[in-house]
Design a protein around this motif. Sequence first.
Motif, PDB file in Angstrom:
ATOM      1  N   UNK A 183      37.366  42.731  34.734  1.00 54.88           N
ATOM      2  CA  UNK A 183      38.332  42.971  35.935  1.00 54.88           C
ATOM      3  C   UNK A 183      38.480  41.705  36.474  1.00 54.88           C
ATOM      4  N   UNK A 184      37.544  40.859  36.864  1.00 51.84           N
ATOM      5  CA  UNK A 184      37.599  39.706  37.407  1.00 51.84           C
ATOM      6  C   UNK A 184      38.694  38.549  36.938  1.00 51.84           C
ATOM      7  N   UNK A 185      38.489  38.635  35.447  1.00 46.88           N
ATOM      8  CA  UNK A 185      39.209  37.686  34.810  1.00 46.88           C
ATOM      9  C   UNK A 185      40.636  38.259  34.689  1.00 46.88           C
ATOM     10  N   UNK A 186      40.944  39.270  34.769  1.00 45.38           N
ATOM     11  CA  UNK A 186      42.290  40.005  34.706  1.00 45.38           C
ATOM     12  C   UNK A 186      43.034  39.457  35.785  1.00 45.38           C
ATOM     13  N   UNK A 187      42.698  39.148  36.935  1.00 48.59           N
ATOM     14  CA  UNK A 187      43.390  38.540  38.029  1.00 48.59           C
ATOM     15  C   UNK A 187      44.440  39.565  38.475  1.00 48.59           C
ATOM     16  N   UNK A 188      43.963  40.938  38.610  1.00 49.92           N
ATOM     17  CA  UNK A 188      45.103  41.740  39.108  1.00 49.92           C
ATOM     18  C   UNK A 188      45.653  41.577  40.496  1.00 49.92           C
ATOM     19  N   UNK A 189      44.891  41.058  41.276  1.00 47.90           N
ATOM     20  CA  UNK A 189      45.269  40.770  42.731  1.00 47.90           C
ATOM     21  C   UNK A 189      46.379  39.837  42.595  1.00 47.90           C
ATOM     22  N   UNK A 190      46.375  38.698  42.095  1.00 47.73           N
ATOM     23  CA  UNK A 190      47.630  37.815  41.719  1.00 47.73           C
ATOM     24  C   UNK A 190      48.745  38.654  41.073  1.00 47.73           C
ATOM     25  N   UNK A 191      48.661  39.188  40.089  1.00 54.77           N
ATOM     26  CA  UNK A 191      49.653  40.180  39.226  1.00 54.77           C
ATOM     27  C   UNK A 191      50.296  41.024  40.355  1.00 54.77           C
ATOM     28  N   UNK A 192      49.584  41.607  41.443  1.00 52.73           N
ATOM     29  CA  UNK A 192      50.400  42.457  42.451  1.00 52.73           C
ATOM     30  C   UNK A 192      50.558  41.685  43.354  1.00 52.73           C
ATOM     31  N   UNK A 193      50.697  40.288  43.680  1.00 51.55           N
ATOM     32  CA  UNK A 193      50.996  39.637  44.776  1.00 51.55           C
ATOM     33  C   UNK A 193      50.352  39.661  46.035  1.00 51.55           C
ATOM     34  N   UNK A 194      49.053  39.988  45.758  1.00 52.20           N
ATOM     35  CA  UNK A 194      48.259  40.206  47.090  1.00 52.20           C
ATOM     36  C   UNK A 194      47.065  39.144  47.223  1.00 52.20           C
ATOM     37  N   UNK A 195      47.118  38.127  46.377  1.00 52.83           N
ATOM     38  CA  UNK A 195      46.072  37.203  46.586  1.00 52.83           C
ATOM     39  C   UNK A 195      46.078  36.620  47.883  1.00 52.83           C
ATOM     40  N   UNK A 196      44.791  36.303  48.202  1.00 55.83           N
ATOM     41  CA  UNK A 196      44.658  35.569  49.530  1.00 55.83           C
ATOM     42  C   UNK A 196      45.151  36.619  50.890  1.00 55.83           C
ATOM     43  N   UNK A 197      45.408  37.898  50.647  1.00 55.39           N
ATOM     44  CA  UNK A 197      45.581  38.366  51.951  1.00 55.39           C
ATOM     45  C   UNK A 197      44.853  39.953  51.907  1.00 55.39           C
ATOM     46  N   UNK A 198      44.565  40.241  52.853  1.00 55.63           N
ATOM     47  CA  UNK A 198      43.930  41.642  53.012  1.00 55.63           C
ATOM     48  C   UNK A 198      44.612  42.724  52.495  1.00 55.63           C
ATOM     49  N   UNK A 263      46.828  53.397  37.043  1.00 57.45           N
ATOM     50  CA  UNK A 263      46.402  52.092  36.045  1.00 57.45           C
ATOM     51  C   UNK A 263      45.290  52.537  35.487  1.00 57.45           C
ATOM     52  N   UNK A 264      45.173  51.447  34.381  1.00 59.24           N
ATOM     53  CA  UNK A 264      43.997  51.579  33.610  1.00 59.24           C
ATOM     54  C   UNK A 264      42.710  51.242  34.310  1.00 59.24           C
ATOM     55  N   UNK A 265      41.569  51.555  33.736  1.00 61.59           N
ATOM     56  CA  UNK A 265      40.395  51.404  34.609  1.00 61.59           C
ATOM     57  C   UNK A 265      40.050  50.117  35.036  1.00 61.59           C
ATOM     58  N   UNK A 266      40.127  49.140  34.152  1.00 61.77           N
ATOM     59  CA  UNK A 266      39.930  47.907  34.446  1.00 61.77           C
ATOM     60  C   UNK A 266      40.852  46.999  35.464  1.00 61.77           C
ATOM     61  N   UNK A 267      42.042  47.630  35.173  1.00 61.54           N
ATOM     62  CA  UNK A 267      43.059  46.999  36.283  1.00 61.54           C
ATOM     63  C   UNK A 267      42.761  47.480  37.832  1.00 61.54           C
ATOM     64  N   UNK A 268      42.588  48.679  37.767  1.00 58.37           N
ATOM     65  CA  UNK A 268      42.205  49.506  38.942  1.00 58.37           C
ATOM     66  C   UNK A 268      40.806  48.814  39.624  1.00 58.37           C
ATOM     67  N   UNK A 269      39.788  48.653  39.054  1.00 56.54           N
ATOM     68  CA  UNK A 269      38.680  48.060  39.294  1.00 56.54           C
ATOM     69  C   UNK A 269      38.628  46.783  39.824  1.00 56.54           C
ATOM     70  N   UNK A 270      39.576  45.921  39.263  1.00 52.05           N
ATOM     71  CA  UNK A 270      39.926  44.463  39.745  1.00 52.05           C
ATOM     72  C   UNK A 270      40.538  44.578  41.052  1.00 52.05           C
ATOM     73  N   UNK A 271      41.611  45.608  41.150  1.00 53.12           N
ATOM     74  CA  UNK A 271      41.975  45.767  42.590  1.00 53.12           C
ATOM     75  C   UNK A 271      41.092  46.185  43.658  1.00 53.12           C
ATOM     76  N   UNK A 272      40.189  47.264  43.356  1.00 50.39           N
ATOM     77  CA  UNK A 272      39.374  47.642  44.412  1.00 50.39           C
ATOM     78  C   UNK A 272      38.245  46.903  44.856  1.00 50.39           C
TER      79      UNK A 272
END
Length: 397
Positions: A183-198, A263-272
């Motif tokens: 989940x961490x390597x998927x970098x879901x946060x960047x793909x959803x454009x929310x990196x570096x922001x709460x 979302x798939x499980x791994x993608x969702x876990x990356x976000x959560x």
Amino acid sequence: MLIVSVVGARPNVMKLAPVERELARRPDVEHVVVHTGQHYDPEMSEAFFQDLWIPRPQHNLGVGSGTHAQQTAAVMLRIEPILQLVRPDVVVVYGDVNSTVAAALVAAKLGIRVAHVEAGLRSRDWSMPEEINRVLTDRIADLLFAPSPDAVQNLIAEGTPRERVHFVGNVMIDSLCWALPQARTLDTVTRHGVEGTPFVVVTLHRPATVDNPAALREMLDTLVALGEDCPVLFPVHPRTRERIHDTGFPAEGRGGLRLLDPMGYVEMLGLVASARLVLTDSGGLQEETSYLGVPCLTVRQNTERPITCQLGTNRLVAPQREVVLAAARQALEHPLAHRPVIERWDGKAAQRIAASLCDGARFDLDAPARSRAPETSTRRVSEPISAAELVPTETAA
Ligand code: UD1
């Protein structure tokens, strides 16, 4: 030994996966997986088998949606001939969905042993179909695999013979431990454009939360208001998507509130895992956020997982705009410093289940839950989760 596992709905697959992996390591065990088809959209079913790297089920009963009676009865009618044909030594059922109670009932009446994974949870709210499913399944199960001390105590208080109850820990956390590095390597946060922001992650799907149009509208307005503070990502369950459509709310969301596909499980876990806050009515997310040290607001009157409130990061909130906003803003402004550690939520629950099913091993609750005070069982959120914790070991604890 021949074991049949029955799954039907999305969260069942996360509970099955670690058990499947453990049983696959045993050459003397044949494990047959039956999917009832209660959930059937690819992103609610198929995607989870791929994400969790487990084989697709050998049988799919194609039950689909319907009233509770239709769904439960269809599972019963369609699973009976399979169990008669296969004659397993034990049928394993998971969680609290309609498929769980239906399969358990058929197996019990065929004289086949029933094992229940996630036994003993109680909300004491009989308006929840899941509570009925839990109590009935536990009453007829021969082996009850409890995730937490309170679940063991509920079963004993209801008169369940002690020798049937095993305190094995939480299989949802097994799946989480297995998937977190990916989940961490998927970098879901960047793909959803929310990196570096709460940001906030939301899931809502229970009838009590989404079936009343006025209440759903109030929740959506609340989320729009929260979206003014930070991005709010809301992967929407199909039931909820229909209800939102009925209210006339824009399908893609509004302002900072983004309505997404499931979302798939791994993608969702990356976000959560990277979220500042989770707002949910799901059972599994109360547990996952507790393990990850992410604050969770559960929009419900009660929970069958009280340990997540007592030792974890969970807090129940009334589904009212001002209450939710105040609690959410407090959580956003005061991030948690520590990550809770809950006993036997350690990535090894499925090892214990396999040892119990196949070797007759016992896993008792050996001290009252109250003595497991959380003072020393917390760690800083910034501390990484060690590799030893992530990779389940070979031996059953
Ligand atoms: C079920 C479980 C609930 C669990 C949830 C996880 C019961 C009683 N409820 O609720 O405990 O938390 O699964 O998601 O078993 N639908 C689709 N595609 C699908 C599945 C459902 O569109 O693949 C829609 C249909 O309109 C269906 C509705 O969702 O009528 C409800 O599905 P159902 O399986 O009855 O219950 P869930 O709300 O998913």
